[in-house]
Design an enzyme around this catalytic site. Sequence first.
Site, PDB file in Angstrom:
ATOM      1  N   ASN A 155       0.789  -1.236   0.000  1.00 18.55           N
ATOM      2  CA  ASN A 155       0.000   0.000   0.000  1.00 18.55           C
ATOM      3  C   ASN A 155       0.821   1.286   0.000  1.00 18.55           C
ATOM      4  OD1 ASN A 155       0.672  -0.460   2.685  1.00 18.55           O
ATOM      5  ND2 ASN A 155      -1.224   0.407   3.464  1.00 18.55           N
ATOM      6  N   GLU A 251       4.542  -4.052  12.154  1.00 20.22           N
ATOM      7  CA  GLU A 251       3.617  -2.923  11.936  1.00 20.22           C
ATOM      8  C   GLU A 251       2.406  -3.508  11.236  1.00 20.22           C
ATOM      9  OE1 GLU A 251       3.957   0.210  12.855  1.00 20.22           O
ATOM     10  OE2 GLU A 251       6.067   0.358  13.400  1.00 20.22           O
ATOM     11  N   CYS A 285      -3.273   1.608   6.687  1.00 17.83           N
ATOM     12  CA  CYS A 285      -3.421   0.917   7.974  1.00 17.83           C
ATOM     13  C   CYS A 285      -4.120   1.777   9.022  1.00 17.83           C
ATOM     14  CB  CYS A 285      -2.061   0.455   8.476  1.00 17.83           C
ATOM     15  SG  CYS A 285      -0.842   1.762   8.443  1.00 17.83           S
TER      16      CYS A 285
HETATM   17  P1  NAP Z   1       0.417  -8.958   3.627  1.00 17.52           P
HETATM   18  O1  NAP Z   1      -0.431  -9.791   2.751  1.00 17.52           O
HETATM   19  O2  NAP Z   1       0.532  -9.331   5.048  1.00 17.52           O
HETATM   20  O3  NAP Z   1       1.863  -8.902   2.928  1.00 17.52           O
HETATM   21  C1  NAP Z   1       2.893  -8.123   3.436  1.00 17.52           C
HETATM   22  C2  NAP Z   1       4.222  -8.719   3.003  1.00 17.52           C
HETATM   23  O4  NAP Z   1       4.406  -9.990   3.639  1.00 17.52           O
HETATM   24  C3  NAP Z   1       4.331  -8.975   1.508  1.00 17.52           C
HETATM   25  O5  NAP Z   1       5.632  -8.698   1.080  1.00 17.52           O
HETATM   26  C4  NAP Z   1       4.038 -10.466   1.418  1.00 17.52           C
HETATM   27  O6  NAP Z   1       4.560 -11.071   0.251  1.00 17.52           O
HETATM   28  C5  NAP Z   1       4.759 -10.955   2.652  1.00 17.52           C
HETATM   29  N1  NAP Z   1       4.355 -12.286   3.123  1.00 17.52           N
HETATM   30  C6  NAP Z   1       3.217 -12.972   2.834  1.00 17.52           C
HETATM   31  N2  NAP Z   1       3.231 -14.167   3.475  1.00 17.52           N
HETATM   32  C7  NAP Z   1       4.394 -14.235   4.168  1.00 17.52           C
HETATM   33  C8  NAP Z   1       4.987 -15.201   5.021  1.00 17.52           C
HETATM   34  N3  NAP Z   1       4.380 -16.347   5.297  1.00 17.52           N
HETATM   35  N4  NAP Z   1       6.185 -14.932   5.577  1.00 17.52           N
HETATM   36  C9  NAP Z   1       6.821 -13.758   5.331  1.00 17.52           C
HETATM   37  N5  NAP Z   1       6.307 -12.814   4.510  1.00 17.52           N
HETATM   38  C10 NAP Z   1       5.109 -13.039   3.942  1.00 17.52           C
HETATM   39  O7  NAP Z   1      -0.070  -7.420   3.591  1.00 17.52           O
HETATM   40  P2  NAP Z   1      -0.501  -6.522   2.366  1.00 17.52           P
HETATM   41  O8  NAP Z   1      -1.815  -7.009   1.841  1.00 17.52           O
HETATM   42  O9  NAP Z   1       0.621  -6.328   1.413  1.00 17.52           O
HETATM   43  O10 NAP Z   1      -0.708  -5.123   3.140  1.00 17.52           O
HETATM   44  C11 NAP Z   1      -1.875  -4.836   3.833  1.00 17.52           C
HETATM   45  C12 NAP Z   1      -1.722  -4.985   5.326  1.00 17.52           C
HETATM   46  O11 NAP Z   1      -0.611  -4.235   5.781  1.00 17.52           O
HETATM   47  C13 NAP Z   1      -2.922  -4.398   6.070  1.00 17.52           C
HETATM   48  O12 NAP Z   1      -3.286  -5.282   7.107  1.00 17.52           O
HETATM   49  C14 NAP Z   1      -2.389  -3.095   6.644  1.00 17.52           C
HETATM   50  O13 NAP Z   1      -3.025  -2.636   7.792  1.00 17.52           O
HETATM   51  C15 NAP Z   1      -0.963  -3.454   6.917  1.00 17.52           C
HETATM   52  N6  NAP Z   1      -0.159  -2.250   7.001  1.00 17.52           N
HETATM   53  C16 NAP Z   1       0.293  -1.832   8.225  1.00 17.52           C
HETATM   54  C17 NAP Z   1       1.030  -0.653   8.331  1.00 17.52           C
HETATM   55  C18 NAP Z   1       1.563  -0.168   9.644  1.00 17.52           C
HETATM   56  O14 NAP Z   1       2.474   0.654   9.621  1.00 17.52           O
HETATM   57  N7  NAP Z   1       1.068  -0.618  10.769  1.00 17.52           N
HETATM   58  C19 NAP Z   1       1.282   0.091   7.191  1.00 17.52           C
HETATM   59  C20 NAP Z   1       0.801  -0.358   5.966  1.00 17.52           C
HETATM   60  C21 NAP Z   1       0.093  -1.542   5.881  1.00 17.52           C
HETATM   61  P3  NAP Z   1       3.595 -11.301  -1.028  1.00 17.52           P
HETATM   62  O15 NAP Z   1       3.190  -9.932  -1.479  1.00 17.52           O
HETATM   63  O16 NAP Z   1       4.477 -11.988  -1.982  1.00 17.52           O
HETATM   64  O17 NAP Z   1       2.441 -12.116  -0.553  1.00 17.52           O
END
Ligand code: NAP
Length: 483
Positions: A155, A251, A285
């Site tokens: 994002n 995060e 987020c």
């Molecule tokens: P996501 O599906 O959790 O993916 C995040 C990252 O983790 C991607 O690079 C993903 O790779 C990788 N990943 C997936 N499975 C994994 C595993 N088993 N082990 C290690 N890494 C793995 O999140 P997203 O859909 O990209 O982002 C949305 C989420 O991020 C929302 O929940 C949002 O709230 C959160 N977020 C939090 C913050 C904060 O600062 N608190 C900021 C922004 C976003 P792939 O893409 O290859 O699956």
Amino acid sequence: MMRIGSIINGHDYKEDHRETMAVYNPYNQDHVADIALATVEDMEEAIQYSYATFHSTMKTMPAYERADILRNAADLLAERKDEFARIISIEAGKPLIYSRGEVDRGVQVIRFAAEHAKHISGEVIPMDAAHGGENRLGFVKHVPLGVVAAITPFNFPLNLSLHKIAPAIAAGNTVVFKPAEKTPVSAHRLTMLFHEAGLPKGSLNLLMGRGEEIGSPLVKHKDVHKVTFTGSLPVGRKIREEAGFKKVTLELGSNSPNILFEDIQVERVIDDLIKGAFAFSGQVCISAQRLYVHHSIFDSFLAGYIRKTEALVIGDPLDEKTQFGPMIDEDEAKRAKQWIEDAVDKGATIKSGGKREGPLLSPTIMTNVDHNMKIIADEVFAPIVSVVPFETETEVVAMANDSRYGLQAGVFTHDINRALRVADQLEMGGVWINDISTYRQDNHPYGGVKQSGIGREGVKYAIDDMTDMKFIGVNLNDKRPRA
Ligand code: NAP
């Protein structure tokens, strides 16, 4: 067609024999790039280069050199602002106005890191405070950890990656960078930009691959010293379990509340709360997901909120006028639409929006919601906002805290006593008074309580967590003069 791969020690691993994944523009499904995926052997190589470069170079690189490299990187990124903004808009579907803002913030993050790189200092311990401590000198140095695994979401593909990479370099670590598979192009450009800025090539290695496949072995690897992750709660929970003794920063998500008391001027907060709920289609987020509005201003707020939301310009993210674009893909839009239908089945009302066309879900305002509905209880991560009336301060604090998450909240009131009292009671990592939950600056501590995460970012705080304290004590008791 652009074909890109992992970058390991400066080489692009994009050979044709590698398994390929296509990247599409979420808005029009244009084929943006092909990425050559990394294997577990590539991951091993990336970690070994990071490990070797840490010991041969980064660990002993003087602070002024690390700061210079970071400053160069910031200058290059500022020069290439338009290029990076376009890439983010094309691969993530983010409207250009927001992509440009993301690049500006990214430049600032690197500059903060360059400044902090020169101020990683320790402290002298008053050793004589303890019995027997006379004639002893004790001090603490902050030393780099080694290899940092940085795993990032789609994002804010640039800025949230920089919130990990820049502090890691400032502190003298090396990085294995695993970006989201949906937004790999900006990650590829960013890695090359750091190398161009003078960063030793083995210090930043980029791994293109599916999180499920290479994420786990990366997190578990014995030569990785810290995992810093931004992403969803389920993946964060898995990483926490798999990381073992490594330092971990998580995060994660939230369902941020924003509280509007009766003494505010409704018209003055509406624009901000539209941005707060609908910027990048709510895929933020700290998106303003829950709006708690005092019952005495509920109707006037809602009427103005609906009117202005319906005036948002929806369209192609690359169009300068667009304020609202698609979600990251159609599956996500379908999932969000399903959550709306689930809420309606349980008695909620759609006051505006709620329509889906491919990956585009219109900005949706819901009322008559309750805390058993997913659109309130879970992180929607979509352009859906719920507006809920309240009567008393005690009641609204309880509703805001009724969540597994606790990242940021917004409280709107002119009564400073009430504002601070409520801020104290909210179970959050951060509270904004008279600003939206979605506002973030890159230099304040940022992170969640409860299941919104562990640790803090905000450059200085990330650097703190990317170093170890090393105590060195000297026994000065031997006062015999040397011959
Ligand atoms: P996501 O599906 O959790 O993916 C995040 C990252 O983790 C991607 O690079 C993903 O790779 C990788 N990943 C997936 N499975 C994994 C595993 N088993 N082990 C290690 N890494 C793995 O999140 P997203 O859909 O990209 O982002 C949305 C989420 O991020 C929302 O929940 C949002 O709230 C959160 N977020 C939090 C913050 C904060 O600062 N608190 C900021 C922004 C976003 P792939 O893409 O290859 O699956």
